[in-house]
Scaffold this active site. Structure first.
Site, PDB file in Angstrom:
ATOM      1  N   SER A 291      20.859  73.169  73.517  1.00  0.00           N
ATOM      2  CA  SER A 291      20.375  74.525  73.184  1.00  0.00           C
ATOM      3  C   SER A 291      21.294  75.511  73.880  1.00  0.00           C
ATOM      4  CB  SER A 291      18.947  74.698  73.712  1.00  0.00           C
ATOM      5  OG  SER A 291      18.557  76.054  73.704  1.00  0.00           O
TER       6      SER A 291
ATOM      7  N   TYR B 173      12.282  73.450  80.035  1.00  0.00           N
ATOM      8  CA  TYR B 173      13.189  73.403  78.872  1.00  0.00           C
ATOM      9  C   TYR B 173      14.641  73.650  79.310  1.00  0.00           C
ATOM     10  CZ  TYR B 173      14.694  74.286  74.020  1.00  0.00           C
ATOM     11  OH  TYR B 173      15.313  74.236  72.792  1.00  0.00           O
TER      12      TYR B 173
HETATM   13  P1  NAD Z   1      10.476  70.862  65.543  1.00  0.00           P
HETATM   14  O1  NAD Z   1       9.205  71.055  66.317  1.00  0.00           O
HETATM   15  O2  NAD Z   1      10.544  71.309  64.129  1.00  0.00           O
HETATM   16  O3  NAD Z   1      10.925  69.337  65.617  1.00  0.00           O
HETATM   17  C1  NAD Z   1      10.770  68.559  66.775  1.00  0.00           C
HETATM   18  C2  NAD Z   1      10.764  67.102  66.390  1.00  0.00           C
HETATM   19  O4  NAD Z   1      10.542  66.324  67.572  1.00  0.00           O
HETATM   20  C3  NAD Z   1       9.633  66.750  65.404  1.00  0.00           C
HETATM   21  O5  NAD Z   1      10.100  65.796  64.466  1.00  0.00           O
HETATM   22  C4  NAD Z   1       8.586  66.130  66.322  1.00  0.00           C
HETATM   23  O6  NAD Z   1       7.719  65.229  65.647  1.00  0.00           O
HETATM   24  C5  NAD Z   1       9.480  65.409  67.308  1.00  0.00           C
HETATM   25  N1  NAD Z   1       8.781  65.038  68.540  1.00  0.00           N
HETATM   26  C6  NAD Z   1       8.060  65.832  69.384  1.00  0.00           C
HETATM   27  N2  NAD Z   1       7.508  65.079  70.351  1.00  0.00           N
HETATM   28  C7  NAD Z   1       7.867  63.782  70.118  1.00  0.00           C
HETATM   29  C8  NAD Z   1       7.607  62.542  70.760  1.00  0.00           C
HETATM   30  N3  NAD Z   1       6.862  62.459  71.856  1.00  0.00           N
HETATM   31  N4  NAD Z   1       8.154  61.442  70.227  1.00  0.00           N
HETATM   32  C9  NAD Z   1       8.907  61.483  69.106  1.00  0.00           C
HETATM   33  N5  NAD Z   1       9.190  62.625  68.458  1.00  0.00           N
HETATM   34  C10 NAD Z   1       8.674  63.764  68.960  1.00  0.00           C
HETATM   35  O7  NAD Z   1      11.594  71.593  66.429  1.00  0.00           O
HETATM   36  P2  NAD Z   1      13.104  72.030  66.095  1.00  0.00           P
HETATM   37  O8  NAD Z   1      13.154  73.492  66.214  1.00  0.00           O
HETATM   38  O9  NAD Z   1      13.625  71.379  64.877  1.00  0.00           O
HETATM   39  O10 NAD Z   1      13.849  71.438  67.390  1.00  0.00           O
HETATM   40  C11 NAD Z   1      14.632  70.264  67.361  1.00  0.00           C
HETATM   41  C12 NAD Z   1      15.562  70.259  68.567  1.00  0.00           C
HETATM   42  O11 NAD Z   1      16.405  71.404  68.518  1.00  0.00           O
HETATM   43  C13 NAD Z   1      14.832  70.316  69.909  1.00  0.00           C
HETATM   44  O12 NAD Z   1      15.481  69.500  70.849  1.00  0.00           O
HETATM   45  C14 NAD Z   1      14.960  71.786  70.300  1.00  0.00           C
HETATM   46  O13 NAD Z   1      14.901  71.973  71.683  1.00  0.00           O
HETATM   47  C15 NAD Z   1      16.332  72.099  69.738  1.00  0.00           C
HETATM   48  N6  NAD Z   1      16.578  73.534  69.514  1.00  0.00           N
HETATM   49  C16 NAD Z   1      15.848  74.224  68.580  1.00  0.00           C
HETATM   50  C17 NAD Z   1      16.132  75.584  68.372  1.00  0.00           C
HETATM   51  C18 NAD Z   1      15.402  76.397  67.326  1.00  0.00           C
HETATM   52  O14 NAD Z   1      15.643  77.618  67.235  1.00  0.00           O
HETATM   53  N7  NAD Z   1      14.544  75.829  66.496  1.00  0.00           N
HETATM   54  C19 NAD Z   1      17.118  76.201  69.129  1.00  0.00           C
HETATM   55  C20 NAD Z   1      17.821  75.457  70.074  1.00  0.00           C
HETATM   56  C21 NAD Z   1      17.547  74.109  70.246  1.00  0.00           C
END
Ligand code: NAD
Length: 274
Positions: free
Chosen positions: A156, A169
């Site tokens: 991130s 985080y």
């Molecule tokens: P999201 O909530 O849409 O997806 C998260 C995924 O992780 C889901 O498939 C969920 O089922 C899975 N997950 C959660 N807990 C779990 C567990 N205990 N075991 C197995 N799977 C589990 O979120 P996202 O926004 O797509 O984020 C995905 C990644 O990208 C994360 O690491 C997040 O920190 C990172 N990220 C997201 C953003 C953003 O703006 N959305 C920005 C920077 C980084």
């Protein structure tokens, strides 16, 4: 402001045909976008994440049909090392190889440091950081045997800078960039690369769900919410898309990216250039 309703994924290039990719946390959001992009490039996919069994089954079937690849699913809980070990063992037993590992599963919790729930700290560190240690240590022997591997850690912008109230985080995301560097150094001569991708704000259904709520709460327009609230820190005032992150993951998985390793690549519209 850009909010694409639906972006087409091109299935024309099969540059990853014959490869097997595991994407943790790929039942929604960025992970699903990356899984679809890898599948569109010909890789067989192992999905993982939480969700409703029927919906996950439909997603799996859709990927297999749309892109003509094998798509399977592991329900492994990323907080449990034994569950992670079973997922890797089952993938290797089923496919005989694992070429691309995307450590994407992640959660967030926001609270002041002195009020941060200890169980949330433990959970975030387990899912956002320790799970990547476990998947990585367990896939390396198979990658070494093949002389090829691509490990992509979804960090991130918060892996590069801090923000208040996001202690766990930010700590986990800084940690995964450290893990990325060590993995890259230990595998540098073995055809294996490991990189971290550092998104700023990405347009996902979760973000979309916040826009109307914030507009109502602040009494401002959707455009103002996006520009002045959600993207206040993001200089280009534009969300990255899951398709853009998918395209980067595909590129990092190809031979063309063989010399990119140990990097933390911002995809943040200039946020961390401040
Ligand atoms: P999201 O909530 O849409 O997806 C998260 C995924 O992780 C889901 O498939 C969920 O089922 C899975 N997950 C959660 N807990 C779990 C567990 N205990 N075991 C197995 N799977 C589990 O979120 P996202 O926004 O797509 O984020 C995905 C990644 O990208 C994360 O690491 C997040 O920190 C990172 N990220 C997201 C953003 C953003 O703006 N959305 C920005 C920077 C980084």
């Amino acid at each position: 402001m850009n909010i694409p309703i639906k972006t087409q994924t091109s299935a024309s290039s099969r540059v990853l045909a014959g490869k097997v990719a595991l994407v943790t946390g790929s039942t929604s959001g960025i992970g699903l976008g990356i899984a679809r992009a890898l599948a569109a490039s010909g890789a067989d996919i192992v999905l993982n994440g939480l969700g409703v069994a029927g919906e996950i089954g439909r997603t799996r079937e859709q990927i297999a049909t749309e892109f003509g690849v094998k798509a399977s699913y592991s329900p492994a809980d990323m907080t449990r090392s034994t569950s992670i070990a079973e997922m890797i063992a089952a993938t290797l037993a089923q496919s005989g190889r694992l070429d691309i590992l995307v450590n994407n599963a992640g959660i967030q919790h926001v609270a002041p440091l002195d009020q941060f729930p200890v169980e949330k700290w433990d959970q975030i560190l387990a899912i956002n950081l320790s799970s990547a240690f476990h998947t990585t240590r367990l896939v390396l022997p198979a990658m070494r045997l093949n002389g090829f591997g691509r490990i992509i850690n979804i960090a991130s912008a918060h892996g590069l800078i801090g923000s208040p109230f996001k202690a766990a985080y930010v700590a986990a995301k800084h940690g995964i960039i450290g893990l990325t560097k060590v993995t890259a150094l230990e595998t540098a001569e073995e055809g294996i690369t490991c990189n971290a991708v550092c998104p700023g704000y990405v347009y996902t259904p979760l973000v979309e769900a916040q826009i109307d709520g914030q507009a109502k709460a602040h009494g401002i327009s959707r455009d103002q919410v996006v520009r002045d609230v959600l993207l206040a820190q993001q200089p280009n005032k534009r969300f990255a898309t899951v398709e853009e992150l998918g395209a980067l993951a595909v590129f990092l998985s190809t031979d063309a990216a063989a010399s990119i390793t140990g990097a933390a690549l911002p995809v943040d519209g200039g946020w961390t250039a401040h």
